[in-house]
Design a protein around this motif. Sequence first.
Motif, PDB file in Angstrom:
ATOM      1  N   HIS A  68      78.552  22.295  30.526  1.00  0.00           N
ATOM      2  CA  HIS A  68      78.686  23.685  30.979  1.00  0.00           C
ATOM      3  C   HIS A  68      78.889  23.739  32.497  1.00  0.00           C
ATOM      4  O   HIS A  68      79.657  24.574  32.996  1.00  0.00           O
ATOM      5  CB  HIS A  68      77.456  24.499  30.579  1.00  0.00           C
ATOM      6  CG  HIS A  68      77.312  24.664  29.085  1.00  0.00           C
ATOM      7  ND1 HIS A  68      78.323  25.192  28.308  1.00  0.00           N
ATOM      8  CD2 HIS A  68      76.308  24.339  28.244  1.00  0.00           C
ATOM      9  CE1 HIS A  68      77.934  25.212  27.041  1.00  0.00           C
ATOM     10  NE2 HIS A  68      76.720  24.702  26.986  1.00  0.00           N
ATOM     11  N   PHE A  69      78.236  22.830  33.226  1.00  0.00           N
ATOM     12  CA  PHE A  69      78.404  22.764  34.683  1.00  0.00           C
ATOM     13  C   PHE A  69      79.863  22.486  35.031  1.00  0.00           C
ATOM     14  O   PHE A  69      80.449  23.156  35.894  1.00  0.00           O
ATOM     15  CB  PHE A  69      77.496  21.676  35.253  1.00  0.00           C
ATOM     16  CG  PHE A  69      77.760  21.350  36.693  1.00  0.00           C
ATOM     17  CD1 PHE A  69      77.283  22.169  37.707  1.00  0.00           C
ATOM     18  CD2 PHE A  69      78.499  20.227  37.043  1.00  0.00           C
ATOM     19  CE1 PHE A  69      77.524  21.880  39.043  1.00  0.00           C
ATOM     20  CE2 PHE A  69      78.752  19.924  38.379  1.00  0.00           C
ATOM     21  CZ  PHE A  69      78.264  20.747  39.380  1.00  0.00           C
TER      22      PHE A  69
ATOM     23  N   LYS B 101      69.828  22.438  22.829  1.00  0.00           N
ATOM     24  CA  LYS B 101      71.223  22.181  23.184  1.00  0.00           C
ATOM     25  C   LYS B 101      71.560  22.624  24.597  1.00  0.00           C
ATOM     26  O   LYS B 101      72.366  21.994  25.282  1.00  0.00           O
ATOM     27  CB  LYS B 101      72.162  22.890  22.195  1.00  0.00           C
ATOM     28  CG  LYS B 101      72.429  22.118  20.943  1.00  0.00           C
ATOM     29  CD  LYS B 101      73.527  22.796  20.129  1.00  0.00           C
ATOM     30  CE  LYS B 101      73.847  21.982  18.883  1.00  0.00           C
ATOM     31  NZ  LYS B 101      74.951  22.604  18.097  1.00  0.00           N
ATOM     32  N   ARG B 102      70.960  23.712  25.052  1.00  0.00           N
ATOM     33  CA  ARG B 102      71.307  24.227  26.383  1.00  0.00           C
ATOM     34  C   ARG B 102      70.982  23.203  27.474  1.00  0.00           C
ATOM     35  O   ARG B 102      71.634  23.184  28.518  1.00  0.00           O
ATOM     36  CB  ARG B 102      70.602  25.556  26.668  1.00  0.00           C
ATOM     37  CG  ARG B 102      69.106  25.479  26.712  1.00  0.00           C
ATOM     38  CD  ARG B 102      68.463  26.853  26.914  1.00  0.00           C
ATOM     39  NE  ARG B 102      67.023  26.795  26.841  1.00  0.00           N
ATOM     40  CZ  ARG B 102      66.248  26.404  27.843  1.00  0.00           C
ATOM     41  NH1 ARG B 102      66.784  26.074  28.995  1.00  0.00           N
ATOM     42  NH2 ARG B 102      64.929  26.377  27.698  1.00  0.00           N
ATOM     43  N   ILE B 103      69.996  22.347  27.222  1.00  0.00           N
ATOM     44  CA  ILE B 103      69.672  21.280  28.171  1.00  0.00           C
ATOM     45  C   ILE B 103      70.552  20.066  27.909  1.00  0.00           C
ATOM     46  O   ILE B 103      71.118  19.481  28.847  1.00  0.00           O
ATOM     47  CB  ILE B 103      68.182  20.906  28.085  1.00  0.00           C
ATOM     48  CG1 ILE B 103      67.318  22.082  28.554  1.00  0.00           C
ATOM     49  CG2 ILE B 103      67.892  19.653  28.921  1.00  0.00           C
ATOM     50  CD1 ILE B 103      65.828  21.840  28.457  1.00  0.00           C
TER      51      ILE B 103
ATOM     52  N   PRO C  56      79.765  16.820  24.290  1.00  0.00           N
ATOM     53  CA  PRO C  56      78.858  17.629  25.115  1.00  0.00           C
ATOM     54  C   PRO C  56      77.477  17.023  25.333  1.00  0.00           C
ATOM     55  O   PRO C  56      76.758  17.460  26.236  1.00  0.00           O
ATOM     56  CB  PRO C  56      78.731  18.939  24.320  1.00  0.00           C
ATOM     57  CG  PRO C  56      79.892  18.963  23.405  1.00  0.00           C
ATOM     58  CD  PRO C  56      80.167  17.539  23.073  1.00  0.00           C
ATOM     59  N   GLU C  57      77.082  16.041  24.525  1.00  0.00           N
ATOM     60  CA  GLU C  57      75.734  15.485  24.628  1.00  0.00           C
ATOM     61  C   GLU C  57      75.577  14.742  25.958  1.00  0.00           C
ATOM     62  O   GLU C  57      76.281  13.780  26.240  1.00  0.00           O
ATOM     63  CB  GLU C  57      75.445  14.541  23.458  1.00  0.00           C
ATOM     64  CG  GLU C  57      75.442  15.211  22.091  1.00  0.00           C
ATOM     65  CD  GLU C  57      74.207  16.092  21.870  1.00  0.00           C
ATOM     66  OE1 GLU C  57      73.257  16.021  22.696  1.00  0.00           O
ATOM     67  OE2 GLU C  57      74.196  16.847  20.887  1.00  0.00           O
ATOM     68  N   ALA C  58      74.612  15.182  26.760  1.00  0.00           N
ATOM     69  CA  ALA C  58      74.424  14.597  28.093  1.00  0.00           C
ATOM     70  C   ALA C  58      74.152  13.108  28.042  1.00  0.00           C
ATOM     71  O   ALA C  58      74.528  12.365  28.958  1.00  0.00           O
ATOM     72  CB  ALA C  58      73.284  15.319  28.814  1.00  0.00           C
ATOM     73  N   VAL C  59      73.529  12.630  26.972  1.00  0.00           N
ATOM     74  CA  VAL C  59      73.213  11.208  26.876  1.00  0.00           C
ATOM     75  C   VAL C  59      74.471  10.347  26.862  1.00  0.00           C
ATOM     76  O   VAL C  59      74.432   9.158  27.220  1.00  0.00           O
ATOM     77  CB  VAL C  59      72.336  10.931  25.627  1.00  0.00           C
ATOM     78  CG1 VAL C  59      73.159  11.069  24.337  1.00  0.00           C
ATOM     79  CG2 VAL C  59      71.695   9.560  25.705  1.00  0.00           C
ATOM     80  N   MET C  60      75.601  10.936  26.491  1.00  0.00           N
ATOM     81  CA  MET C  60      76.848  10.170  26.483  1.00  0.00           C
ATOM     82  C   MET C  60      77.249   9.734  27.893  1.00  0.00           C
ATOM     83  O   MET C  60      78.028   8.794  28.068  1.00  0.00           O
ATOM     84  CB  MET C  60      77.975  10.986  25.853  1.00  0.00           C
ATOM     85  CG  MET C  60      77.683  11.473  24.436  1.00  0.00           C
ATOM     86  SD  MET C  60      77.174  10.171  23.305  1.00  0.00           S
ATOM     87  CE  MET C  60      78.702   9.306  23.097  1.00  0.00           C
TER      88      MET C  60
END
Length: 258
Positions: free
Chosen positions: A250-251, A242-244, A12-16
């Motif tokens: 989530h999108f 986390k929500r960011i 889930p981590e966006a940086v991935m």
Amino acid sequence: MAQHKGIGDIAPEAVMLAGAGRAILLQLANPAVGYGVARHSSFATDPLKRLHGTLSYIYALTNGTPQQRASVTAQVHKAHRPVTSQRAPDHPAYDAQDPTLQLWVAATLYDSAMLVHREVFGPLPPEDAEALYRDYGILGMALGMPATLWPATTADFADYWNRQVQQLSVDDTIRKVAGELLAARAAPWWIKMLMPVARFLTAGLLPASVRDMFGLAWSPARERALAVFFRAARILVNVLPKRIRHAPMHFYLKRIPG
């Protein structure tokens, strides 16, 4: 005892997403994958479709509901069924349902994720690394890859990976597909704004030999800029909620039924 980090914690981590372009170009550099994509996808009109499909697949399998996992798995199998052709003078044989190609696709996702994870979060303890590695096998098995084909340990995977990278090759057809992906001319404006960063990260994270195959420019100055990017990322993952950090996941999950 601290709980081991699983794929559901890391994905889930966006940086991935920094490794997404790397994974796709590595997939394309296997000619049997590259020609399957070139001849059976809509890269010219929708170059980001494969990226969106890949992210939906990863997020559903790692953090989705059983219904979402079933939905994306069925969609992938349906899309892969017609992607097959015998060897011809102008292209290699390819079959999207070939387990060895499914293994390669899953391997690129795992290796790219671990590269970014090491840069941002640091190395995992050996036991955690092995447990997480076993988790990543699901990305191949859901495609149809037999569980026994996923190398047994991270050391076995490293041997497999090094052999495969040495066999990669890129011709003008595959280079054109990659160029369409990185140009994203038909993408929405907000994605176009992000593409310079995506191109930079993709070039910087690829193995040097593969970067050269695709004709992507690199330099010591860009290498230093890449180090700055990851220093900033290490700070951001510790201060952003986390929500960011999980917003992309989530999108995508909201777009999948179930």
